[in-house]
Design an enzyme around this catalytic site. Structure first.
Site, mmCIF file in Angstrom:
data_model
loop_
_atom_site.group_PDB
_atom_site.id
_atom_site.type_symbol
_atom_site.label_atom_id
_atom_site.label_comp_id
_atom_site.label_asym_id
_atom_site.label_seq_id
_atom_site.Cartn_x
_atom_site.Cartn_y
_atom_site.Cartn_z
ATOM 1 N N ALA A 26 33.425 52.388 98.029
ATOM 2 C CA ALA A 26 34.743 52.407 97.388
ATOM 3 C C ALA A 26 35.757 53.289 98.124
ATOM 4 O O ALA A 26 36.958 53.020 98.083
ATOM 5 C CB ALA A 26 34.592 52.862 95.943
ATOM 6 N N ARG A 38 33.593 57.573 91.909
ATOM 7 C CA ARG A 38 33.348 59.018 91.928
ATOM 8 C C ARG A 38 34.324 59.679 92.893
ATOM 9 O O ARG A 38 35.011 59.012 93.652
ATOM 10 C CB ARG A 38 31.908 59.298 92.347
ATOM 11 C CG ARG A 38 30.919 58.648 91.397
ATOM 12 C CD ARG A 38 29.489 58.721 91.870
ATOM 13 N NE ARG A 38 28.653 57.885 91.020
ATOM 14 C CZ ARG A 38 28.517 56.571 91.150
ATOM 15 N NH1 ARG A 38 29.139 55.916 92.118
ATOM 16 N NH2 ARG A 38 27.751 55.892 90.334
ATOM 17 N N ILE A 106 33.718 45.262 96.040
ATOM 18 C CA ILE A 106 33.823 43.955 95.394
ATOM 19 C C ILE A 106 35.257 43.444 95.503
ATOM 20 O O ILE A 106 35.636 42.532 94.797
ATOM 21 C CB ILE A 106 33.377 44.063 93.917
ATOM 22 C CG1 ILE A 106 34.154 45.181 93.191
ATOM 23 C CG2 ILE A 106 31.882 44.325 93.818
ATOM 24 C CD1 ILE A 106 33.863 45.283 91.701
ATOM 25 N N HIS A 122 27.288 43.695 96.255
ATOM 26 C CA HIS A 122 27.597 43.741 94.824
ATOM 27 C C HIS A 122 28.536 42.623 94.383
ATOM 28 O O HIS A 122 29.139 42.704 93.321
ATOM 29 C CB HIS A 122 28.195 45.116 94.462
ATOM 30 C CG HIS A 122 27.205 46.231 94.613
ATOM 31 N ND1 HIS A 122 27.556 47.557 94.649
ATOM 32 C CD2 HIS A 122 25.851 46.221 94.728
ATOM 33 C CE1 HIS A 122 26.474 48.313 94.791
ATOM 34 N NE2 HIS A 122 25.424 47.519 94.854
ATOM 35 N N CYS A 133 27.970 26.836 83.260
ATOM 36 C CA CYS A 133 27.956 25.717 84.220
ATOM 37 C C CYS A 133 27.931 26.193 85.678
ATOM 38 O O CYS A 133 27.875 25.373 86.598
ATOM 39 C CB CYS A 133 29.140 24.786 83.991
ATOM 40 S SG CYS A 133 30.746 25.487 84.451
ATOM 41 N N CYS A 154 35.463 29.282 79.837
ATOM 42 C CA CYS A 154 35.410 28.524 81.099
ATOM 43 C C CYS A 154 36.325 27.303 80.963
ATOM 44 O O CYS A 154 36.192 26.532 80.001
ATOM 45 C CB CYS A 154 33.966 28.086 81.371
ATOM 46 S SG CYS A 154 33.841 26.902 82.724
ATOM 47 N N SER A 195 31.262 56.132 101.007
ATOM 48 C CA SER A 195 30.295 55.898 99.922
ATOM 49 C C SER A 195 29.651 57.210 99.508
ATOM 50 O O SER A 195 29.275 58.019 100.362
ATOM 51 C CB SER A 195 29.201 54.922 100.367
ATOM 52 O OG SER A 195 28.230 54.790 99.351
ATOM 53 N N SER A 196 29.492 57.388 98.196
ATOM 54 C CA SER A 196 28.835 58.603 97.699
ATOM 55 C C SER A 196 27.320 58.543 97.924
ATOM 56 O O SER A 196 26.633 59.542 97.765
ATOM 57 C CB SER A 196 29.139 58.787 96.203
ATOM 58 O OG SER A 196 28.679 57.661 95.485
HETATM 59 P P1 NAD Z 1 31.765 55.965 94.863
HETATM 60 O O1 NAD Z 1 32.992 55.839 94.019
HETATM 61 O O2 NAD Z 1 30.500 56.363 94.235
HETATM 62 O O3 NAD Z 1 32.060 57.011 96.032
HETATM 63 C C1 NAD Z 1 33.195 56.898 96.831
HETATM 64 C C2 NAD Z 1 33.151 57.999 97.860
HETATM 65 O O4 NAD Z 1 34.266 57.781 98.716
HETATM 66 C C3 NAD Z 1 33.288 59.399 97.281
HETATM 67 O O5 NAD Z 1 32.153 60.163 97.695
HETATM 68 C C4 NAD Z 1 34.572 59.952 97.908
HETATM 69 O O6 NAD Z 1 34.408 61.258 98.412
HETATM 70 C C5 NAD Z 1 34.794 59.034 99.096
HETATM 71 N N1 NAD Z 1 36.195 58.796 99.437
HETATM 72 C C6 NAD Z 1 37.264 58.683 98.620
HETATM 73 N N2 NAD Z 1 38.373 58.387 99.317
HETATM 74 C C7 NAD Z 1 37.984 58.318 100.621
HETATM 75 C C8 NAD Z 1 38.680 58.034 101.841
HETATM 76 N N3 NAD Z 1 39.999 57.765 101.865
HETATM 77 N N4 NAD Z 1 37.970 58.063 102.998
HETATM 78 C C9 NAD Z 1 36.622 58.350 103.007
HETATM 79 N N5 NAD Z 1 35.937 58.626 101.879
HETATM 80 C C10 NAD Z 1 36.601 58.600 100.706
HETATM 81 O O7 NAD Z 1 31.658 54.599 95.664
HETATM 82 P P2 NAD Z 1 30.390 53.814 96.162
HETATM 83 O O8 NAD Z 1 29.433 54.702 96.860
HETATM 84 O O9 NAD Z 1 30.892 52.585 96.830
HETATM 85 O O10 NAD Z 1 29.791 53.459 94.710
HETATM 86 C C11 NAD Z 1 29.218 52.460 94.450
HETATM 87 C C12 NAD Z 1 29.860 51.481 93.427
HETATM 88 O O11 NAD Z 1 31.264 51.490 93.196
HETATM 89 C C13 NAD Z 1 29.597 50.142 94.020
HETATM 90 O O12 NAD Z 1 28.737 49.508 93.138
HETATM 91 C C14 NAD Z 1 30.914 49.389 94.067
HETATM 92 O O13 NAD Z 1 30.678 48.049 93.740
HETATM 93 C C15 NAD Z 1 31.745 50.110 93.080
HETATM 94 N N6 NAD Z 1 33.213 50.164 93.291
HETATM 95 C C16 NAD Z 1 33.844 49.336 94.180
HETATM 96 C C17 NAD Z 1 35.216 49.438 94.374
HETATM 97 C C18 NAD Z 1 35.896 48.487 95.349
HETATM 98 O O14 NAD Z 1 35.440 47.374 95.524
HETATM 99 N N7 NAD Z 1 36.960 48.919 96.010
HETATM 100 C C19 NAD Z 1 35.953 50.405 93.682
HETATM 101 C C20 NAD Z 1 35.261 51.238 92.761
HETATM 102 C C21 NAD Z 1 33.887 51.112 92.592
#
Ligand code: NAD
Length: 249
Positions: A26, A38, A106, A122, A133, A154, A195-196
């Site tokens: 994210a 997060r 996503i 995801h 369907c 739907c 990603s966290s």
């Molecule tokens: P997460 O929210 O858990 O972690 C995001 C991480 O990104 C954080 O640790 C944060 O420090 C870091 N971050 C924030 N801004 C940043 C930047 N500009 N540059 C670099 N790092 C940055 O996200 P995740 O690990 O992808 O969590 C998993 C779940 O969140 C997935 O299942 C996903 O489907 C879902 N999700 C997706 C989206 C999207 O599609 N954009 C948005 C929110 C959540």
């Protein structure tokens, strides 16, 4: 090592790589205005994921999700554009450097930036699927129905509609998971971006790459549980890091 030196090191790593794989979360899309779960400003501080992101709650009360989609998700997504980090990854792919982008996102922004080889672990919230369907509809088409009824029906069979994403409590698509695991085993460099690394089984994929001998790089604003395993950790914004390395790699 300061951040400037780390970016130089990343540039060298990417230049020497023959099989580069990216793994995004994210944080990659945060600079496109899509809140993360997060970290600072994350969605979880305002909305309850145990309701809108959980399959059991969805089946019990789908209107909670659809209200969230109507009020929050769709208005953010419809205007979201790829940022410099998405474009940098697309450029690395175009140059034949990047062999696969594995994403937990996503939002479909990597594809909008021009990337062709994307493994969506995801799913993709731009598509809406009928649980009866199995037909899929563009999100904009379903958004038009939300003023009439929540949850929407739907258009084809009146069945229950669900975003085409993996909610908590659901299995990841096995073919995509296999593809990601195989790439992790085969690559020489694995770069995590935004990603966290706390959502499993996705977060296991960088561990596989490292255990098979790949160089592991983590680009994330906040620390992650895998930082100790990584060869290089850069705690900076994804767009700043990737736009600095892409031009010359
Ligand atoms: P997460 O929210 O858990 O972690 C995001 C991480 O990104 C954080 O640790 C944060 O420090 C870091 N971050 C924030 N801004 C940043 C930047 N500009 N540059 C670099 N790092 C940055 O996200 P995740 O690990 O992808 O969590 C998993 C779940 O969140 C997935 O299942 C996903 O489907 C879902 N999700 C997706 C989206 C999207 O599609 N954009 C948005 C929110 C959540």
């Amino acid at each position: 090592m300061n951040n400037k030196e780390k970016i130089i090191q990343l540039h060298e790593i990417i230049s020497n790589s023959k099989q580069l794989v990216a793994f995004t979360g994210a944080g990659l899309s945060a600079e496109s205005g899509i809140p993360t779960y997060r970290g600072a400003g994350g969605l979880w501080s305002k909305y309850d994921p145990s309701k809108y992101a959980d399959i059991n709650y969805f089946m019990q009360d789908p209107s909670y999700y659809w209200n969230f989609f109507k009020e929050v998700r769709y208005p953010i997504l419809k205007d979201a554009q790829p940022n410099a980090a998405h474009f940098a990854l697309a450029e690395l792919e175009k140059r034949g450097k990047l062999i696969l982008s594995i994403t937990q996102n996503i939002d479909g922004l990597l594809q909008i930036a021009g990337q062709k080889i994307v493994c969506e672990l995801h799913g993709n919230t731009r598509k809406i699927k009928c649980l009866n369907c199995n037909k899929k509809f563009p999100m904009g088409e379903i958004y038009q129905l939300l003023d009439e009824k929540l949850p929407p029906d739907c258009p084809s069979c009146k069945g229950l509609l669900k975003p085409d994403v993996v909610l908590f409590g659901e299995q990841l698509p096995q073919d995509e998971l296999n593809r990601a695991q195989q790439a992790a085993q085969a690559c020489d460099t694995f770069i995590v971006i935004g990603s966290s690394l706390v959502v499993y089984p996705a977060a296991q994929i960088p561990v596989i790459a490292k255990s098979k001998g790949a160089i592991l790089v983590i680009v994330n604003i906040d620390p992650t549980p895998l930082d100790g395993e990584a060869d290089l950790v850069i705690n900076m914004k994804a767009s700043e890091v990737l736009s600095s390395v892409k031009m010359e790699s």
